[in-house]
Write a protein that holds these residues in place. Structure first.
Motif, short mmCIF file in Angstrom:
data_model
loop_
_atom_site.label_atom_id
_atom_site.label_comp_id
_atom_site.label_asym_id
_atom_site.label_seq_id
_atom_site.Cartn_x
_atom_site.Cartn_y
_atom_site.Cartn_z
N ALA A 33 28.07 53.35 -111.49
CA ALA A 33 26.89 54.23 -111.44
C ALA A 33 25.63 53.38 -111.32
O ALA A 33 25.52 52.31 -111.92
CB ALA A 33 26.82 55.09 -112.71
N ILE A 75 22.96 57.91 -110.66
CA ILE A 75 22.77 58.61 -111.93
C ILE A 75 21.80 59.77 -111.72
O ILE A 75 20.65 59.56 -111.29
CB ILE A 75 22.25 57.66 -113.01
N MET A 99 21.47 59.04 -119.34
CA MET A 99 22.68 58.26 -119.62
C MET A 99 23.65 59.01 -120.53
O MET A 99 24.87 58.80 -120.45
CB MET A 99 22.30 56.93 -120.28
N TYR A 120 28.18 59.20 -120.51
CA TYR A 120 29.05 58.51 -121.46
C TYR A 120 29.66 59.43 -122.52
O TYR A 120 30.33 58.97 -123.44
CB TYR A 120 28.30 57.34 -122.09
N PRO A 129 31.25 55.82 -116.68
CA PRO A 129 31.20 54.64 -115.81
C PRO A 129 31.61 53.38 -116.57
O PRO A 129 31.33 53.24 -117.76
CB PRO A 129 29.72 54.57 -115.41
N LEU A 172 27.74 49.37 -114.15
CA LEU A 172 26.38 49.89 -113.99
C LEU A 172 25.56 48.95 -113.11
O LEU A 172 25.75 47.74 -113.13
CB LEU A 172 25.69 50.04 -115.34
N CYS A 217 17.34 48.35 -116.70
CA CYS A 217 18.52 47.66 -117.22
C CYS A 217 18.54 47.68 -118.74
O CYS A 217 19.55 48.01 -119.37
CB CYS A 217 18.55 46.23 -116.70
N MET A 275 19.20 51.23 -120.05
CA MET A 275 20.58 51.64 -119.81
C MET A 275 21.52 51.00 -120.82
O MET A 275 22.36 51.68 -121.43
CB MET A 275 21.00 51.27 -118.38
N MET A 330 27.38 45.12 -116.17
CA MET A 330 26.08 45.46 -115.60
C MET A 330 25.66 44.42 -114.58
O MET A 330 25.75 43.22 -114.83
CB MET A 330 25.03 45.52 -116.72
#
Length: 348
Positions: free
Chosen positions: A201, A233, A249, A253, A259, A262, A270, A273, A290
Motif C-alpha cells: 500500500a 491508501i 491507516m 490494519y 498490508p 508500505l 512515513c 504511517m 517500509m
C-alpha cells in the motif's frame, strides 16, 4: 596589528574619502570601463570568468549594492527571482532544503530571491498573475506541477521566464527539473517484493499532480509484473495532516488482509504511517516493511530497517536556479531540462 604594535596597512581595494561604492568606483579600482563592469556583474556571456570573478570580488570588498530602481530603468530587469510556494507544506518535507539550495545556486550572481506564498484555499494563479502583471520579478520557480498546469500555460503565453520543479504534459517546451517518480514507485515495489511482501500500500502524493500519477503508475506496473497486490491508501495523501493519515491507516490494519509492505513519498508521511501501524501492535521488519523517499537525513535516525531512497534536493535547487537564469538571459535557446533517476540497482 603588526608585531611592533602599529596598525596593519589595509589591503585590497579601498574607497576614497566620502566616496560611495558605485560602478564607477569598481571601474576605477579594476582599470576597466564602466560598461564592462556592468556587464560582468550582470553575468554577460561575452565577459571572461576570471574578469567576472575579479569584478565581483572588488564589488564585495567595497560593499557595492546595485540600485534596483536604476537597474530596472537601464535593463528592464529587477534582478529578482521568485519561488512561488504553497503554505500547506509541513516542516518535514523538502521545501526548506529546496529554498536553501536555490539560494546557493544564485550566490555570486546579480540575482536575489524572494518567496511568494499562496494558501491552500487561494487560487494558485493569483500570485503568478501578480508577478507577471507588476513585473516584480524577472522569473519564477514553481512546484506542485499538474499535467495540464494552468500556471505553465499562462507563463508560456506571456513569454515570462519560469522553470518547474516537476513536469507537465508539455514539458518538452519548457525548463524543468524533475525526479523520476515512476522509477521510484517501481523500485519501491520491487524492494518490498524481494523481502517477500505481497500486499503493498502507498501513501501517494496528490493524484492531481504529475509526480503523484507517475509514482502510482510505476508502482502499479511493477506490482503487475511481479504478481503482488498494490493499492493507493484511500482517504489520505502525502500532503495531508497527521490525523488524516492516522485515520486512513486504521481500516487497513483492522482488515483480514492488512498490508505487509508500505511506501511513503515523504518523511512526515512515513513517520505517521509507521507510528500508526505500530500503535496497532505491528512491528517494522517483522509484520511489515517500509520504503520511503527522503530529501534530508532523518529517517535513518528515526527507525532502523526503513528502506530509504535519497532524493538530492541540493542538485534540484542548483539546477532550477541555473535553468531560470538561463531562461532570463537566453530566451531564444532551448530550455534546460533534467530528470534525476534513482539507482535501479541500489540495495537496502
Amino acid at each position: 596589528m603588526t608585531k611592533s604594535g602599529t596598525p596593519d596597512t589595509p589591503t585590497g581595494p579601498t574607497l576614497e574619502s566620502g566616496e560611495r561604492p558605485t560602478l564607477k568606483t569598481i571601474a576605477r579600482l579594476s582599470g576597466l570601463a564602466v560598461p564592462t563592469v556592468s556587464r560582468a556583474l550582470a553575468d554577460a556571456p561575452d565577459i571572461g570568468k576570471d574578469t567576472k570573478a575579479r569584478i565581483r570580488d572588488i564589488a564585495r570588498q567595497i560593499g557595492y549594492r546595485p540600485n534596483r530602481a536604476g537597474v530596472r530603468l537601464r535593463t528592464g530587469r529587477t534582478n529578482v527571482i521568485s519561488m512561488v510556494m504553497s503554505t500547506e507544506h509541513d516542516m518535514m518535507n523538502h521545501t526548506a532544503r529546496l529554498i536553501s539550495s536555490v539560494s546557493s545556486g544564485i550566490r555570486h550572481t546579480p540575482y536575489h530571491m524572494i518567496i511568494t506564498p499562496y494558501f491552500p484555499d487561494e487560487d494558485p494563479m493569483v500570485p503568478i498573475r501578480y508577478i507577471v502583471e507588476t513585473g516584480s520579478a524577472d522569473g519564477l520557480i514553481i512546484n506542485q506541477i499538474e499535467p495540464e498546469d494552468p500556471r505553465v500555460k499562462y507563463l508560456m503565453e506571456n513569454k515570462f521566464p519560469f522553470v518547474t520543479h516537476g513536469r507537465t504534459a508539455m514539458c518538452d517546451q519548457h525548463a524543468y527539473f524533475d525526479y523520476d517518480n515512476t522509477a521510484f514507485g517501481a523500485l519501491a515495489v520491487r524492494a518490498l517484493a524481494a523481502r517477500g511482501r505481497t500486499r503493498i500500500a502507498m501513501l501517494a502524493p496528490p493524484l492531481t499532480q504529475t509526480y503523484g500519477q507517475n509514482m502510482v503508475g510505476g508502482a502499479t506496473q511493477a506490482a503487475a509484473e511481479l504478481g503482488v497486490s498494490f493499492q493507493v491508501i484511500p482517504g489520505a495523501d502525502a500532503h495531508c495532516d497527521n490525523p488524516v493519515i492516522e485515520q486512513a491507516m486504521g481500516p487497513l490494519y483492522t482488515s483480514d488482509t492488512p498490508p505487509d509492505g508500505l511506501i511513503a513519498s515523504s518523511i512526515g508521511g512515513c513517520v505517521t504511517m509507521i507510528s500508526s501501524v505500530e500503535a496497532l501492535g505491528n512491528q517494522l521488519t517483522q509484520d511489515f516493511d517500509m520504503v520511503a523517499k527522503e530529501a534530508i537525513t532523518f529517517l535513518r535516525r528515526y527507525r532502523a530497517g526503513i528502506m530509504i531512497v535519497d532524493e538530492d534536493i541540493d542538485h534540484a535547487g542548483n539546477f532550477l536556479a541555473r535553468a531560470l537564469m538561463h531562461r532570463i538571459s537566453s530566451p531564444a535557446e532551448p530550455p534546460m531540462q533534467h530528470l534525476a533517476r534513482p539507482d535501479p540497482d541500489m540495495t537496502f
